[in-house]
Design a protein around this motif. Structure first.
Motif, PDB file in Angstrom:
ATOM      1  N   GLN A 281     106.883 -41.704   0.731  1.00 24.18           N
ATOM      2  CA  GLN A 281     106.747 -40.264   1.781  1.00 24.18           C
ATOM      3  C   GLN A 281     106.047 -41.569   2.950  1.00 24.18           C
ATOM      4  N   THR A 282     107.126 -41.028   4.173  1.00 23.35           N
ATOM      5  CA  THR A 282     106.341 -41.328   4.994  1.00 23.35           C
ATOM      6  C   THR A 282     106.111 -40.516   6.070  1.00 23.35           C
ATOM      7  N   GLN A 283     104.828 -40.816   6.382  1.00 21.57           N
ATOM      8  CA  GLN A 283     103.656 -39.549   7.672  1.00 21.57           C
ATOM      9  C   GLN A 283     103.958 -40.804   8.954  1.00 21.57           C
ATOM     10  N   THR A 284     104.451 -39.972  10.449  1.00 25.45           N
ATOM     11  CA  THR A 284     104.534 -40.687  11.302  1.00 25.45           C
ATOM     12  C   THR A 284     103.609 -39.549  12.472  1.00 25.45           C
ATOM     13  N   PHE A 285     102.592 -39.998  12.830  1.00 29.00           N
ATOM     14  CA  PHE A 285     101.722 -39.831  14.010  1.00 29.00           C
ATOM     15  C   PHE A 285     102.212 -39.937  15.604  1.00 29.00           C
ATOM     16  N   TYR A 286     102.114 -39.076  16.170  1.00 29.70           N
ATOM     17  CA  TYR A 286     102.535 -38.852  17.508  1.00 29.70           C
ATOM     18  C   TYR A 286     101.600 -38.352  19.004  1.00 29.70           C
ATOM     19  N   ALA A 287     100.627 -39.661  19.347  1.00 27.30           N
ATOM     20  CA  ALA A 287      99.238 -39.082  20.246  1.00 27.30           C
ATOM     21  C   ALA A 287      99.020 -39.844  21.254  1.00 27.30           C
ATOM     22  N   LYS A 288      99.111 -39.504  22.540  1.00 28.97           N
ATOM     23  CA  LYS A 288      99.297 -40.116  24.022  1.00 28.97           C
ATOM     24  C   LYS A 288      99.929 -41.349  24.277  1.00 28.97           C
ATOM     25  N   GLY A 289     101.575 -41.393  23.534  1.00 29.82           N
ATOM     26  CA  GLY A 289     102.631 -41.574  23.511  1.00 29.82           C
ATOM     27  C   GLY A 289     102.862 -43.156  23.019  1.00 29.82           C
ATOM     28  N   LYS A 290     101.942 -43.347  22.165  1.00 26.66           N
ATOM     29  CA  LYS A 290     101.601 -43.522  20.838  1.00 26.66           C
ATOM     30  C   LYS A 290     102.144 -43.411  19.923  1.00 26.66           C
ATOM     31  N   ILE A 291     102.925 -43.761  18.664  1.00 24.07           N
ATOM     32  CA  ILE A 291     103.892 -43.979  17.471  1.00 24.07           C
ATOM     33  C   ILE A 291     103.140 -44.650  16.425  1.00 24.07           C
ATOM     34  N   LYS A 292     102.342 -43.619  15.370  1.00 24.20           N
ATOM     35  CA  LYS A 292     101.622 -44.132  13.688  1.00 24.20           C
ATOM     36  C   LYS A 292     102.220 -43.958  12.692  1.00 24.20           C
ATOM     37  N   GLU A 293     102.993 -44.568  11.399  1.00 26.15           N
ATOM     38  CA  GLU A 293     103.643 -44.826  10.653  1.00 26.15           C
ATOM     39  C   GLU A 293     102.799 -44.959   9.738  1.00 26.15           C
ATOM     40  N   ILE A 294     103.238 -44.553   8.749  1.00 29.66           N
ATOM     41  CA  ILE A 294     102.177 -45.088   6.803  1.00 29.66           C
ATOM     42  C   ILE A 294     102.953 -44.014   5.858  1.00 29.66           C
ATOM     43  N   LYS A 295     103.999 -45.952   5.823  1.00 31.09           N
ATOM     44  CA  LYS A 295     105.416 -45.171   4.720  1.00 31.09           C
ATOM     45  C   LYS A 295     104.084 -45.657   2.930  1.00 31.09           C
ATOM     46  N   GLN A 296     104.541 -45.172   1.888  1.00 33.27           N
ATOM     47  CA  GLN A 296     103.336 -44.691   0.518  1.00 33.27           C
ATOM     48  C   GLN A 296     104.233 -44.893  -0.068  1.00 33.27           C
ATOM     49  N   LEU A 297     104.551 -45.156  -1.423  1.00 36.89           N
ATOM     50  CA  LEU A 297     105.167 -44.974  -3.100  1.00 36.89           C
ATOM     51  C   LEU A 297     104.741 -44.308  -3.463  1.00 36.89           C
ATOM     52  N   ILE A 298     105.529 -42.897  -3.729  1.00 39.85           N
ATOM     53  CA  ILE A 298     104.855 -42.286  -4.466  1.00 39.85           C
ATOM     54  C   ILE A 298     105.083 -42.140  -6.430  1.00 39.85           C
TER      55      ILE A 298
ATOM     56  N   GLU B 198     108.168 -36.907   6.354  1.00 39.82           N
ATOM     57  CA  GLU B 198     109.903 -37.143   5.738  1.00 39.82           C
ATOM     58  C   GLU B 198     109.574 -38.269   4.158  1.00 39.82           C
ATOM     59  N   TYR B 199     110.243 -37.663   3.446  1.00 36.50           N
ATOM     60  CA  TYR B 199     111.283 -37.891   2.367  1.00 36.50           C
ATOM     61  C   TYR B 199     112.175 -39.233   2.137  1.00 36.50           C
ATOM     62  N   SER B 200     111.952 -40.074   1.394  1.00 37.21           N
ATOM     63  CA  SER B 200     113.279 -40.326   0.680  1.00 37.21           C
ATOM     64  C   SER B 200     113.411 -40.803  -0.390  1.00 37.21           C
ATOM     65  N   LEU B 201     114.170 -40.888  -1.213  1.00 35.64           N
ATOM     66  CA  LEU B 201     114.665 -41.304  -2.186  1.00 35.64           C
ATOM     67  C   LEU B 201     115.161 -42.732  -2.429  1.00 35.64           C
ATOM     68  N   MET B 202     114.728 -43.607  -2.870  1.00 43.16           N
ATOM     69  CA  MET B 202     115.422 -45.026  -2.585  1.00 43.16           C
ATOM     70  C   MET B 202     115.630 -45.684  -4.335  1.00 43.16           C
ATOM     71  N   VAL B 203     117.552 -45.527  -3.640  1.00 42.06           N
ATOM     72  CA  VAL B 203     118.066 -46.720  -5.478  1.00 42.06           C
ATOM     73  C   VAL B 203     118.398 -47.749  -4.888  1.00 42.06           C
ATOM     74  N   TYR B 204     117.894 -48.909  -5.761  1.00 40.74           N
ATOM     75  CA  TYR B 204     118.012 -49.736  -4.786  1.00 40.74           C
ATOM     76  C   TYR B 204     117.713 -50.814  -6.449  1.00 40.74           C
ATOM     77  N   VAL B 205     118.642 -52.040  -6.085  1.00 41.67           N
ATOM     78  CA  VAL B 205     119.369 -53.285  -7.433  1.00 41.67           C
ATOM     79  C   VAL B 205     118.465 -54.742  -6.628  1.00 41.67           C
TER      80      VAL B 205
END
Length: 265
Positions: free
Chosen positions: A81-98, A137-144
């Motif tokens: 899960q990726t959380q993105t916040f927009y405020a005062k021209g700045k961007i903060k992103e938080i990504k976590q495994l669910i 936003e969400y994404s499925l990561m399949v990796y080796v």
């Protein structure tokens, strides 16, 4: 005085749309190198049935991993899960495994497959895609997982909705295509203008009419006059008005007199 209050922001997303019901797939390959020695490639192909899901559903993952390197690799999958916040021209992103899962180790020179391996989606908040200050936003990561090397990663986008899949949602496109084909066939088979009904003489010939009278004569002697009366008019055209009422003018005068006595509203 400063007061903080938490509140939940979400938007309703119906996953029964062609975009969210379309399959997601991808393929990647990576060649391993160690100094001047080059190992064989590691390839990954993955596919999921659709892009949209709701919390509590399980994602079926179809994957094929080919290990031509000299190392033992491990296929894995995870939902982020990726959380993105927009405020005062700045961007903060938080990504976590669910959620995540792990496959069996794959030795060198072997090929492994996932034939619908299930990964359940936990109770998470739905995606937020149309907000100017917050995006989820969400994404499925399949990796080796490759020892002593960068992992071979394949990202498949996900959308977590609020309206679950309809039982016939996945058949919408096929049913609509069949319906359009049926309508086009129907339009080709029907005539442009309806044909006029046939004349009475074309349906009942003189011979049939004569045979009908002879049959009525026989049945009149056997079963009575009522049956013969019914059969007599079987092939007859409807009677004229003058045959029903020999004095139509008298009937019209009588009707006018009644209208004068009891006028209609």
């Amino acid at each position: 005085m400063k007061v903080k209050k938490e509140f939940t922001v979400f938007e309703h997303i119906d996953i029964n749309t062609p975009l969210l019901l379309s399959p997601q797939a991808g393929t990647k390959e990576k060649t391993l190198c160690c100094w001047f020695c080059t190992s064989g490639p590691v390839s990954l192909s993955a596919k999921i049935e659709r892009k949209g899901y709701t919390p509590g559903e399980s994602i079926q993952i179809f994957a094929e991993i080919e290990n031509c390197s000299s190392r033992v690799v491990v296929p894995k999958a995870a939902i982020y899960q990726t959380q993105t916040f927009y405020a005062k021209g700045k961007i903060k992103e938080i990504k976590q495994l669910i959620a995540n899962l792990r496959g069996d180790p794959l030795p060198s020179g072997r090929t492994g497959t996932w034939d619908g391996k299930m990964l359940k989606i936990p109770p998470v908040s739905p995606s937020i895609l149309d907000c100017g200050i917050i995006r989820v936003e969400y994404s499925l990561m399949v990796y080796v997982d490759i020892p002593r090397a960068v992992n071979l990663t394949l990202n498949l986008p996900l959308v977590i909705g609020t309206i679950p899949l309809h039982p016939f949602g996945s058949r919408t496109s096929s049913v609509s295509s069949q319906c359009s084909m049926a309508m086009s066939w129907l339009g080709m088979s029907l005539p442009e203008r309806p044909e006029a009904p046939p004349n009475y003489s074309e349906v009942v010939t003189d011979e049939q009419h004569q045979n009908n009278f002879e049959l009525n004569a026989v049945r009149d002697e056997l079963e009575g006059s009522l049956f013969a009366y019914i059969q007599e008019f079987r092939f007859q055209p409807p009677p004229l008005y003058s045959e029903i009422d020999p004095n139509p003018e008298q009937a019209i005068i009588t009707q006018d007199r009644r209208s004068d006595v009891c006028p209609s509203r």
